[in-house]
Enzyme design. Structure first.
Site, short mmCIF file in Angstrom:
data_model
loop_
_atom_site.label_atom_id
_atom_site.label_comp_id
_atom_site.label_asym_id
_atom_site.label_seq_id
_atom_site.Cartn_x
_atom_site.Cartn_y
_atom_site.Cartn_z
N THR A 37 1.52 -11.70 -11.89
CA THR A 37 0.74 -12.26 -13.00
C THR A 37 1.01 -13.75 -13.17
O THR A 37 0.19 -14.48 -13.72
CB THR A 37 1.05 -11.48 -14.29
N TYR A 125 10.02 -3.88 -6.67
CA TYR A 125 8.63 -3.94 -7.14
C TYR A 125 7.73 -3.38 -6.04
O TYR A 125 7.60 -3.99 -4.98
CB TYR A 125 8.27 -5.39 -7.48
N LYS A 153 9.89 -1.53 -10.64
CA LYS A 153 8.56 -1.63 -11.24
C LYS A 153 7.63 -0.90 -10.29
O LYS A 153 7.39 -1.35 -9.17
CB LYS A 153 8.14 -3.10 -11.40
N VAL A 195 6.18 -2.92 -17.39
CA VAL A 195 6.10 -4.35 -17.10
C VAL A 195 4.63 -4.69 -17.22
O VAL A 195 3.84 -4.39 -16.32
CB VAL A 195 6.67 -4.69 -15.71
#
Length: 285
Positions: A37, A125, A153, A195
């Protein structure tokens, strides 16, 4: 956290201050910087170093900071991790190496090597839709045995995989949803939180939903989840973070535009985001 940019494509640190204050004021417990992001593929190593130092200094301990230091090169991942460590962040997030398409043994070796070069807690992740690389449950379970690999995540969207990870890793290993729309389902099978992208826009509501579930108010949490789903879905009409940056700008939290190869929303997409933003007053009552 999105990364604010000025008109020249440089990090806008004044806008970062306002964004950080906004996020903390609306329920964010931990800041993740330089992740997907945050347009991590656009950020140079120098950008990351400046951003890590700035965030640590400005946040001043108000919330922990997790730095996204993963790349598709083990060498450069170690270098960025050392930068983050020197800046004083609280943990790092390591995305699976994209494009290279390593084997599961290669992924294990990559994460084990990076973890051995830092004392910081490591959040794995897994986001195969973006990386073309899937970190399988068995590999996560092996990695969880490494002392400072502390969390994942999970953005595979595979609840069976997430359940297997929760079931077969130590209780101290945290499993977070990487998809806003799966926040409640992941909590329901024993996950630890989210998250979040949408929390830029509905942070208070996301936090209230999570806290309602964890305090045993399951019906209230389920109702909130259903109400918030249209907002979550709309934040991904275009490649992330195009929608959430537009939404923040519309809300008066100026963060600038996304950087190429991402492009700003078209008129149709803007109208859809505007409609959802207009409906938030009903949700927030």
């Amino acid at each position: 956290m999105v990364t604010p940019f000025d008109e020249k494509g440089e990090i806008d640190f004044s806008a970062c201050e306002r964004l950080i204050d906004h996020l903390i004021a609306t329920g964010t417990d931990v800041l993740v910087v330089a992740g997907t992001t945050g347009e991590s593929p656009y950020l140079t190593a120098d950008d990351c170093q400046k951003l890590f130092h700035f965030c640590v200094e400005y946040v001043a301990g108000r919330v922990p900071i997790v730095a996204g230091t993963g790349t598709n090169s083990t060498k450069s991942t170690v270098e960025r991790t050392r930068m983050a460590d020197a800046a004083g962040v609280d943990a790092i997030m390591l995305v699976t190496p994209y494009y290279n398409k390593p084997s599961q043994d290669g992924l294990y070796a990559h994460f084990e090597h990076v973890a051995s070069k830092t004392s910081l807690p490591v959040m794995l992740y897994n986001v195969p839709s973006r990386t073309g690389c899937h970190l399988q449950a068995e590999t996560v379970i092996r990695l969880a045995e490494i002392e400072n690999i502390a969390a994942i995540k999970e953005a595979s969207g595979d609840l069976e995989q997430i359940a297997a990870i929760i079931e077969r890793t130590p209780d101290s290993f945290a499993v977070y949803s990487g998809d806003d729309g799966l926040t409640l389902p992941v909590l329901a099978i024993g996950g630890d939180g989210i998250v979040s992208v949408a929390a830029h826009v509905i942070g208070d509501e996301m936090k209230q939903m999570v806290e309602a579930f964890l305090s045993g108010q399951k019906e209230e949490a389920a109702t909130a989840h259903r109400q918030l789903l249209p907002v979550m879905k709309t934040m991904f009409l275009a490649p992330n973070p195009s929608c959430v940056k537009y939404a923040l700008n519309q809300m008066g939290v100026a963060v600038g535009e996304v950087q190429l190869p991402l492009i700003p929303l078209n008129d149709i997409e803007k109208k859809q985001v505007d409609m959802v933003l207009g409906s938030l007053s009903t949700i927030k009552k």
